[in-house]
Design a protein around this motif. Structure first.
Motif, PDB file in Angstrom:
ATOM      1  N   GLY A   9       8.029   4.622   9.589  1.00 32.27           N
ATOM      2  CA  GLY A   9       7.227   5.315  10.585  1.00 32.27           C
ATOM      3  C   GLY A   9       5.752   5.179  10.273  1.00 32.27           C
ATOM      4  O   GLY A   9       5.166   4.117  10.422  1.00 32.27           O
ATOM      5  N   VAL A  10       5.137   6.257   9.821  1.00 32.07           N
ATOM      6  CA  VAL A  10       3.707   6.238   9.504  1.00 32.07           C
ATOM      7  C   VAL A  10       3.440   5.452   8.226  1.00 32.07           C
ATOM      8  O   VAL A  10       2.415   4.788   8.097  1.00 32.07           O
ATOM      9  N   THR A  11       4.356   5.522   7.286  1.00 31.82           N
ATOM     10  CA  THR A  11       4.201   4.787   6.036  1.00 31.82           C
ATOM     11  C   THR A  11       5.193   3.630   5.973  1.00 31.82           C
ATOM     12  O   THR A  11       6.162   3.585   6.724  1.00 31.82           O
ATOM     13  N   ALA A  12       4.937   2.708   5.062  1.00 34.92           N
ATOM     14  CA  ALA A  12       5.819   1.568   4.859  1.00 34.92           C
ATOM     15  C   ALA A  12       5.805   1.193   3.386  1.00 34.92           C
ATOM     16  O   ALA A  12       4.913   1.596   2.636  1.00 34.92           O
ATOM     17  N   SER A  13       6.820   0.434   2.981  1.00 37.82           N
ATOM     18  CA  SER A  13       6.865  -0.028   1.596  1.00 37.82           C
ATOM     19  C   SER A  13       7.268  -1.498   1.570  1.00 37.82           C
ATOM     20  O   SER A  13       8.007  -1.979   2.423  1.00 37.82           O
ATOM     21  N   LEU A  14       6.762  -2.193   0.585  1.00 37.05           N
ATOM     22  CA  LEU A  14       7.013  -3.609   0.389  1.00 37.05           C
ATOM     23  C   LEU A  14       7.462  -3.800  -1.047  1.00 37.05           C
ATOM     24  O   LEU A  14       6.708  -3.503  -1.968  1.00 37.05           O
ATOM     25  N   THR A  15       8.698  -4.250  -1.231  1.00 36.87           N
ATOM     26  CA  THR A  15       9.256  -4.426  -2.563  1.00 36.87           C
ATOM     27  C   THR A  15       9.322  -5.910  -2.890  1.00 36.87           C
ATOM     28  O   THR A  15       9.920  -6.690  -2.148  1.00 36.87           O
ATOM     29  N   THR A  16       8.712  -6.283  -4.006  1.00 35.87           N
ATOM     30  CA  THR A  16       8.726  -7.656  -4.482  1.00 35.87           C
ATOM     31  C   THR A  16       9.517  -7.698  -5.782  1.00 35.87           C
ATOM     32  O   THR A  16       9.192  -6.985  -6.725  1.00 35.87           O
ATOM     33  N   THR A  17      10.552  -8.520  -5.815  1.00 38.51           N
ATOM     34  CA  THR A  17      11.421  -8.626  -6.987  1.00 38.51           C
ATOM     35  C   THR A  17      11.486 -10.073  -7.439  1.00 38.51           C
ATOM     36  O   THR A  17      11.626 -10.980  -6.617  1.00 38.51           O
ATOM     37  N   THR A  37      -6.076  -5.591  -0.003  1.00 37.12           N
ATOM     38  CA  THR A  37      -5.722  -4.403   0.780  1.00 37.12           C
ATOM     39  C   THR A  37      -5.852  -3.165  -0.091  1.00 37.12           C
ATOM     40  O   THR A  37      -5.883  -3.248  -1.310  1.00 37.12           O
ATOM     41  N   SER A  38      -5.925  -2.021   0.559  1.00 39.52           N
ATOM     42  CA  SER A  38      -6.042  -0.761  -0.191  1.00 39.52           C
ATOM     43  C   SER A  38      -4.696  -0.036  -0.167  1.00 39.52           C
ATOM     44  O   SER A  38      -4.470   0.863   0.635  1.00 39.52           O
ATOM     45  N   VAL A  39      -3.789  -0.465  -1.022  1.00 33.62           N
ATOM     46  CA  VAL A  39      -2.457   0.120  -1.132  1.00 33.62           C
ATOM     47  C   VAL A  39      -2.206   0.540  -2.576  1.00 33.62           C
ATOM     48  O   VAL A  39      -2.961   0.176  -3.480  1.00 33.62           O
ATOM     49  N   THR A  40      -1.138   1.279  -2.790  1.00 35.02           N
ATOM     50  CA  THR A  40      -0.750   1.661  -4.145  1.00 35.02           C
ATOM     51  C   THR A  40       0.475   0.853  -4.555  1.00 35.02           C
ATOM     52  O   THR A  40       1.285   0.470  -3.711  1.00 35.02           O
ATOM     53  N   ALA A  41       0.606   0.613  -5.851  1.00 34.87           N
ATOM     54  CA  ALA A  41       1.717  -0.190  -6.352  1.00 34.87           C
ATOM     55  C   ALA A  41       2.320   0.466  -7.580  1.00 34.87           C
ATOM     56  O   ALA A  41       1.621   1.094  -8.372  1.00 34.87           O
ATOM     57  N   VAL A  42       3.632   0.301  -7.722  1.00 32.58           N
ATOM     58  CA  VAL A  42       4.370   0.785  -8.889  1.00 32.58           C
ATOM     59  C   VAL A  42       5.146  -0.402  -9.450  1.00 32.58           C
ATOM     60  O   VAL A  42       5.932  -1.031  -8.740  1.00 32.58           O
ATOM     61  N   HIS A  43       4.897  -0.732 -10.722  1.00 31.61           N
ATOM     62  CA  HIS A  43       5.557  -1.852 -11.392  1.00 31.61           C
ATOM     63  C   HIS A  43       6.667  -1.311 -12.285  1.00 31.61           C
ATOM     64  O   HIS A  43       6.524  -0.265 -12.906  1.00 31.61           O
ATOM     65  N   SER A  44       7.777  -2.067 -12.386  1.00 29.98           N
ATOM     66  CA  SER A  44       8.847  -1.697 -13.306  1.00 29.98           C
ATOM     67  C   SER A  44       9.626  -2.945 -13.698  1.00 29.98           C
ATOM     68  O   SER A  44       9.617  -3.943 -12.980  1.00 29.98           O
ATOM     69  N   GLY A  45      10.291  -2.859 -14.819  1.00 27.06           N
ATOM     70  CA  GLY A  45      11.163  -3.926 -15.279  1.00 27.06           C
ATOM     71  C   GLY A  45      10.464  -4.965 -16.120  1.00 27.06           C
ATOM     72  O   GLY A  45       9.248  -5.112 -16.089  1.00 27.06           O
ATOM     73  N   PHE A  46      11.265  -5.689 -16.903  1.00 32.04           N
ATOM     74  CA  PHE A  46      10.734  -6.777 -17.710  1.00 32.04           C
ATOM     75  C   PHE A  46      11.437  -8.085 -17.356  1.00 32.04           C
ATOM     76  O   PHE A  46      10.791  -9.053 -16.991  1.00 32.04           O
ATOM     77  N   PHE A  47      12.761  -8.138 -17.469  1.00 33.43           N
ATOM     78  CA  PHE A  47      13.484  -9.363 -17.143  1.00 33.43           C
ATOM     79  C   PHE A  47      13.619  -9.532 -15.638  1.00 33.43           C
ATOM     80  O   PHE A  47      13.596 -10.633 -15.124  1.00 33.43           O
ATOM     81  N   ARG A  48      13.800  -8.440 -14.918  1.00 33.45           N
ATOM     82  CA  ARG A  48      13.785  -8.441 -13.459  1.00 33.45           C
ATOM     83  C   ARG A  48      12.628  -7.549 -13.032  1.00 33.45           C
ATOM     84  O   ARG A  48      12.758  -6.342 -12.990  1.00 33.45           O
ATOM     85  N   MET A  49      11.505  -8.190 -12.743  1.00 33.33           N
ATOM     86  CA  MET A  49      10.296  -7.450 -12.404  1.00 33.33           C
ATOM     87  C   MET A  49      10.377  -6.970 -10.951  1.00 33.33           C
ATOM     88  O   MET A  49      10.806  -7.711 -10.069  1.00 33.33           O
ATOM     89  N   LYS A  50       9.954  -5.733 -10.749  1.00 31.78           N
ATOM     90  CA  LYS A  50       9.994  -5.134  -9.423  1.00 31.78           C
ATOM     91  C   LYS A  50       8.679  -4.405  -9.179  1.00 31.78           C
ATOM     92  O   LYS A  50       8.242  -3.614 -10.009  1.00 31.78           O
ATOM     93  N   THR A  51       8.047  -4.689  -8.059  1.00 31.45           N
ATOM     94  CA  THR A  51       6.806  -4.023  -7.678  1.00 31.45           C
ATOM     95  C   THR A  51       6.986  -3.454  -6.282  1.00 31.45           C
ATOM     96  O   THR A  51       7.378  -4.174  -5.366  1.00 31.45           O
ATOM     97  N   PRO A  58       0.047  -0.257   8.990  1.00 25.07           N
ATOM     98  CA  PRO A  58      -0.771  -1.448   9.264  1.00 25.07           C
ATOM     99  C   PRO A  58      -1.315  -2.119   8.001  1.00 25.07           C
ATOM    100  O   PRO A  58      -1.394  -3.349   7.924  1.00 25.07           O
ATOM    101  N   ILE A  59      -1.631  -1.321   7.004  1.00 27.11           N
ATOM    102  CA  ILE A  59      -2.176  -1.878   5.762  1.00 27.11           C
ATOM    103  C   ILE A  59      -1.087  -2.610   4.980  1.00 27.11           C
ATOM    104  O   ILE A  59      -1.318  -3.685   4.426  1.00 27.11           O
ATOM    105  N   VAL A  60       0.121  -2.056   4.970  1.00 30.99           N
ATOM    106  CA  VAL A  60       1.227  -2.720   4.267  1.00 30.99           C
ATOM    107  C   VAL A  60       1.638  -3.985   5.011  1.00 30.99           C
ATOM    108  O   VAL A  60       2.011  -4.979   4.384  1.00 30.99           O
ATOM    109  N   MET A  61       1.553  -3.987   6.344  1.00 29.12           N
ATOM    110  CA  MET A  61       1.830  -5.214   7.098  1.00 29.12           C
ATOM    111  C   MET A  61       0.822  -6.305   6.740  1.00 29.12           C
ATOM    112  O   MET A  61       1.179  -7.475   6.628  1.00 29.12           O
ATOM    113  N   ARG A  62      -0.429  -5.927   6.557  1.00 31.08           N
ATOM    114  CA  ARG A  62      -1.456  -6.885   6.126  1.00 31.08           C
ATOM    115  C   ARG A  62      -1.115  -7.409   4.728  1.00 31.08           C
ATOM    116  O   ARG A  62      -1.225  -8.601   4.457  1.00 31.08           O
TER     117      ARG A  62
END
Length: 73
Positions: A9-17, A37-51, A58-62
């Motif tokens: 809806g108003v927010t969105a998330s983009l997961t990169t693995t 872009t002006s977004v926040t990110a959370v990193h996790s994992g070592f062998f399988r990296m996930k952000t 609109p900002i996450v779409m960019r």
């Protein structure tokens, strides 16, 4: 490298693995998206990296377009 875009809806998330073998590409893609872009990110994992990049839709779409473009390089 796998990308998953979720619209909440108003927010969105983009997961990169990715695996540890794509470490440099993963970091380059995420750093470019965060720089352009002006977004926040959370990193996790070592062998399988996930952000998880989250913010307003609109900002996450960019960021999604930036990530797709950077992956082609």
């Amino acid at each position: 490298m796998k990308i998953d875009y979720q619209d909440h809806g108003v927010t969105a998330s983009l997961t990169t693995t990715s695996t540890v073998f794509e470490f440099r590409k993963h970091n380059r893609v995420v750093d470019t998206a965060l720089f352009l872009t002006s977004v926040t990110a959370v990193h996790s994992g070592f062998f399988r990296m996930k952000t998880v990049i989250s913010g307003k839709t609109p900002i996450v779409m960019r960021a999604y377009r930036v990530v797709r473009q950077e992956m082609k390089r």
